[in-house]
Design an enzyme around this catalytic site. Structure first.
Site, PDB file in Angstrom:
ATOM      1  N   THR A 190      -0.726   7.788  -1.243  1.00  0.00           N
ATOM      2  CA  THR A 190      -2.093   7.484  -1.858  1.00  0.00           C
ATOM      3  C   THR A 190      -2.849   6.520  -1.256  1.00  0.00           C
ATOM      4  O   THR A 190      -4.151   6.473  -1.405  1.00  0.00           O
ATOM      5  CB  THR A 190      -1.867   7.107  -3.344  1.00  0.00           C
ATOM      6  OG1 THR A 190      -1.266   5.894  -3.355  1.00  0.00           O
ATOM      7  CG2 THR A 190      -1.035   8.043  -4.067  1.00  0.00           C
ATOM      8  N   ASP A 231      -4.206  -9.341  12.550  1.00  0.00           N
ATOM      9  CA  ASP A 231      -3.319  -9.416  11.245  1.00  0.00           C
ATOM     10  C   ASP A 231      -2.966 -10.915  10.811  1.00  0.00           C
ATOM     11  O   ASP A 231      -2.197 -11.589  11.466  1.00  0.00           O
ATOM     12  CB  ASP A 231      -2.052  -8.569  11.353  1.00  0.00           C
ATOM     13  CG  ASP A 231      -1.295  -8.490  10.055  1.00  0.00           C
ATOM     14  OD1 ASP A 231      -0.993  -9.325   9.359  1.00  0.00           O
ATOM     15  OD2 ASP A 231      -1.120  -7.346   9.659  1.00  0.00           O
ATOM     16  N   ARG A 242       0.702  -1.133   0.009  1.00  0.00           N
ATOM     17  CA  ARG A 242      -0.188  -0.090  -0.014  1.00  0.00           C
ATOM     18  C   ARG A 242       0.846   1.433  -0.068  1.00  0.00           C
ATOM     19  O   ARG A 242       1.747   1.438   0.865  1.00  0.00           O
ATOM     20  CB  ARG A 242      -0.721   0.035   1.186  1.00  0.00           C
ATOM     21  CG  ARG A 242      -2.045   1.091   0.954  1.00  0.00           C
ATOM     22  CD  ARG A 242      -3.121   1.224   1.787  1.00  0.00           C
ATOM     23  NE  ARG A 242      -3.212   0.294   3.022  1.00  0.00           N
ATOM     24  CZ  ARG A 242      -4.408   0.692   4.003  1.00  0.00           C
ATOM     25  NH1 ARG A 242      -5.138   1.803   3.534  1.00  0.00           N
ATOM     26  NH2 ARG A 242      -4.605   0.201   5.037  1.00  0.00           N
ATOM     27  N   ASP A 258       0.766 -11.582  10.274  1.00  0.00           N
ATOM     28  CA  ASP A 258       1.606 -11.731  11.476  1.00  0.00           C
ATOM     29  C   ASP A 258       1.122 -12.924  12.286  1.00  0.00           C
ATOM     30  O   ASP A 258       2.302 -13.382  12.762  1.00  0.00           O
ATOM     31  CB  ASP A 258       1.456 -10.126  12.083  1.00  0.00           C
ATOM     32  CG  ASP A 258       1.994  -9.087  11.615  1.00  0.00           C
ATOM     33  OD1 ASP A 258       2.894  -9.297  11.106  1.00  0.00           O
ATOM     34  OD2 ASP A 258       1.799  -8.156  12.300  1.00  0.00           O
TER      35      ASP A 258
HETATM   36  N1  URA Z   1      -5.542  -7.599   7.065  1.00  0.00           N
HETATM   37  C1  URA Z   1      -5.547  -8.659   8.109  1.00  0.00           C
HETATM   38  O1  URA Z   1      -4.654  -9.276   8.292  1.00  0.00           O
HETATM   39  N2  URA Z   1      -6.515  -8.534   9.049  1.00  0.00           N
HETATM   40  C2  URA Z   1      -7.385  -7.338   9.012  1.00  0.00           C
HETATM   41  O2  URA Z   1      -8.373  -7.391   9.844  1.00  0.00           O
HETATM   42  C3  URA Z   1      -7.568  -6.632   7.780  1.00  0.00           C
HETATM   43  C4  URA Z   1      -6.727  -6.691   7.029  1.00  0.00           C
END
Ligand code: URA
Length: 209
Positions: free
Chosen positions: A108, A200, A104, A203
């Site tokens: 932007t 995430d 990302r 992660d």
């Molecule tokens: N990406 C993720 O890993 N978790 C989320 O909640 C949103 C995007």
């Protein structure tokens, strides 16, 4: 408009509950994602066409069925999509695997493609784009754009958990792409996390933070 399939098989729902659980550690999280990916692949391939064949059993000849030469391709979005690939390959070992890497842009906030490697016959394959989390939908839309730009014609999207915002964005941008989900959650919070979600996914899969 494309169809959204929430795969409500009890095993999928049961395992997603433990995937969500904050106390589930990396090893178990990875194993559960792998198992759910295989179960989702089972559901997503329900409509594959069969052909009749003859097979000789130890007893006699039998009329039986094999999958009718459908060429499949898996396209994980890096990096969290990688966590679902092996589970699917357990059921579909002949599938080819492409990769799409996106980040990302901090200014932007738009997804930028940094890596794309696809099977050479992408236009002939039924492709399954894989990303555990469908959040804003930006990455999924960009990955599908990228596949279509290279000739892909038949694409499905498979995610563990989606926010309604992401589903809507993909449906508007790519009304030909059916979406397969383990669960559709409530909303995206101000940090872009799906609520209640699982945190995430990258992660938790790779033990980073
Ligand atoms: N990406 C993720 O890993 N978790 C989320 O909640 C949103 C995007």
């Amino acid at each position: 408009m494309s169809t959204v399939h929430v795969l409500e098989h009890p095993l999928i729902q049961h395992k997603i509950t433990y995937i969500r659980d904050v106390t589930t550690g990396t090893k178990e999280f990875r194993e559960l994602v792998d198992e759910v990916a295989a179960l989702m692949a089972f559901e997503i391939t329900r409509e594959l066409p069969l052909q009749e064949v003859t097979v000789k059993t130890p007893v006699s000849e039998a009329k039986a069925y094999t999958i009718a030469g459908k060429k499949l391709g898996l396209v994980p979005i890096l990096r969290a999509g990688l966590g679902m690939v092996d589970g699917i390959l357990k059921l579909i070992p002949a599938a080819k695997v492409g990769h799409v890497g996106l980040y990302r842009d901090p200014e932007t906030l738009q997804p930028v493609e940094y890596y794309v490697k696809l099977p050479s016959d992408v236009e002939e394959r039924e492709l399954i784009v894989i990303d555990p989390m469908l959040a804003t939908g930006g990455s999924a839309v960009a990955a599908i754009d990228s596949l279509k730009k290279r000739g892909a014609q038949n694409i499905k999207l498979m995610c563990l958990i989606a926010a309604p915002e992401g589903v809507q964005m993909v449906q508007e941008a790519h009304p030909d792409v059916d979406i397969y989900l383990g669960a559709q959650d409530e909303y995206l919070n101000e940090k872009g996390y799906i609520v209640p979600g699982l945190g995430d996914a990258g992660d938790r899969l790779f033990g980073t933070k």
